[in-house]
Design a protein around this motif. Sequence first.
Motif, mmCIF file in Angstrom:
data_model
loop_
_atom_site.group_PDB
_atom_site.id
_atom_site.type_symbol
_atom_site.label_atom_id
_atom_site.label_comp_id
_atom_site.label_asym_id
_atom_site.label_seq_id
_atom_site.Cartn_x
_atom_site.Cartn_y
_atom_site.Cartn_z
ATOM 1 N N ILE A 451 -25.237 24.054 -4.204
ATOM 2 C CA ILE A 451 -25.080 25.508 -4.214
ATOM 3 C C ILE A 451 -24.534 26.005 -2.879
ATOM 4 N N ASP A 452 -24.681 25.191 -1.819
ATOM 5 C CA ASP A 452 -24.154 25.612 -0.521
ATOM 6 C C ASP A 452 -22.635 25.743 -0.522
ATOM 7 N N LEU A 453 -21.969 25.193 -1.534
ATOM 8 C CA LEU A 453 -20.520 25.379 -1.650
ATOM 9 C C LEU A 453 -20.156 26.833 -1.946
ATOM 10 N N LEU A 454 -21.144 27.635 -2.352
ATOM 11 C CA LEU A 454 -20.900 29.054 -2.613
ATOM 12 C C LEU A 454 -20.971 29.893 -1.337
ATOM 13 N N ARG A 455 -21.482 29.347 -0.278
ATOM 14 C CA ARG A 455 -21.712 30.135 0.936
ATOM 15 C C ARG A 455 -20.451 30.849 1.414
ATOM 16 N N GLU A 456 -19.394 30.089 1.601
ATOM 17 C CA GLU A 456 -18.172 30.676 2.171
ATOM 18 C C GLU A 456 -17.528 31.707 1.249
ATOM 19 N N PRO A 457 -17.328 31.390 -0.056
ATOM 20 C CA PRO A 457 -16.713 32.411 -0.913
ATOM 21 C C PRO A 457 -17.569 33.665 -1.069
ATOM 22 N N LEU A 458 -18.891 33.516 -1.134
ATOM 23 C CA LEU A 458 -19.739 34.697 -1.285
ATOM 24 C C LEU A 458 -19.822 35.494 0.008
ATOM 25 N N GLN A 459 -19.793 34.806 1.131
ATOM 26 C CA GLN A 459 -19.785 35.500 2.422
ATOM 27 C C GLN A 459 -18.497 36.314 2.558
ATOM 28 N N THR A 460 -17.387 35.710 2.170
ATOM 29 C CA THR A 460 -16.105 36.429 2.199
ATOM 30 C C THR A 460 -16.133 37.643 1.281
ATOM 31 N N LEU A 461 -16.684 37.456 0.087
ATOM 32 C CA LEU A 461 -16.752 38.540 -0.901
ATOM 33 C C LEU A 461 -17.571 39.721 -0.390
ATOM 34 N N LEU A 462 -18.752 39.433 0.153
ATOM 35 C CA LEU A 462 -19.632 40.520 0.596
ATOM 36 C C LEU A 462 -19.187 41.158 1.900
ATOM 37 N N ASN A 463 -18.346 40.476 2.655
ATOM 38 C CA ASN A 463 -17.860 41.054 3.901
ATOM 39 C C ASN A 463 -16.656 41.974 3.699
#
Length: 465
Positions: A451-463
């Motif tokens: 699930i840590d593979l979601l970190r970067e895309p979700l961080q980008t999305l919420l930023n």
Amino acid sequence: MQKRKVSLTGNGYMELSKIHRVYFVGIGGIGMSAIARFFHEKGVAVSGYDKTSTQLTQQLEAEGIRIHYTEDLDQIDRSADLVVYTPAIPAAHTELVYYRENGYEVVKRSDVLQEITRELFAITVAGTHGKTTVSTMIAHLLRHTGYGCNAFLGGISSNYGKNFWSSDKQVAVIEADEYDRSFLKLSPDIAILTAMDPDHLDIYGTEAEVETAFIQYTQNIKPNGTLLAKHGLPRGPELKGDNKLTYSLQNNAADIYAANIRMEDGGYEFDVVQQDWMIDKVKLRIGGMHNVENAVSAIGVAHLLGIGSDKIRAAVADFKGIRRRFEYLVKKENAVYIDDYAHHPEELRALITSAKTLFREKKCTVVFQPHLFTRTRDFAEGFGEALSLADEVILLPIYPAREQPIAGVTSEMIAARIEGPVVKIIARDEVPAYLREHPAELLITAGAGDIDLLREPLQTLLNKP
């Protein structure tokens, strides 16, 4: 290199200075990589195998450690003095079989840690949850205050970007892993015990056997050593140690506890109290009320070692946390994103409760990836109860890790036991698109798989503005 005898098998003794080449089967694991770094920093030629290339293995390669990613006897080190493997590696693994059948010295990671605890002043941290945070906090406190230690951690320290560091000080801080009973090989001078909740029932079978193993862990404390255990653990009177202390979040029946806890900008300020000493106005700049309790235990250890209050206070204030342990990836007015390794019901409960307490006004969306079929089967009810604390739950398919599927065991088992929140079951790669259409105010991703593979895309999305 310092010369000292180290027993690597429990039978014979080998001088560490005579170990010139070490090969790791499963070098990319968080615990294995710490041992690899330990040998590498001592000038030993280190190489190894792992199934996949990760950020961690890439860091090891950048440090000068040779790694390959296919089972290939042409790439192994046939001159290795020592072969270290992780229990997560299948017994039929081609390279492991070769080393065993050809007379090499083949040991588990825990065998190496066993000898380190025998030779050094060892501080070990065990428990079904909290051990990574507590061990990292202790190691940080000892490093920041100048006391010094060799740290063998189960997570990546955000302060240093590592899970291992060395020191001339003959002190080791070691995360004691209960999986495969490996922690029973350790001989600590100071043993911390954070929790005894049932887990790894595929290994232990019953909750009672889990508790018995933790009791055995305390039986290995060296003479005149100290046990620092969480207050109120089951079978507490059976825990051993010539010197026994308890700690708690804020129960003053414990020997060491926190008082006057105040929330402050996503973190906390509190006092740490013991019968004959107190450290006031301690500032912890990471979230999670459970981390205040973790800090209490770490501060207790630092005080046992004679470190002064001002140094402890400064070190705690500088603690930046651990990767994937209540880690803030986005923290702004309209959106907060926390990522966590939580993969046990009690960890999830503490994570969600703490996040909702810190950000009461925000809708809480939890993305959870169950880890292991056996754990899902054994704790589906507990997962359902914990996830019911959220406002919305997105479940991913079970991450199998070392296991084969079990008939009838799926994420639907958990979904059926969640009461209240909206529940969706979707594939990992579909999560960013879903959250783009259904924005989250307080987003939590949790789990021990990929699930840590979601970190970067979700961080980008919420930023995004």
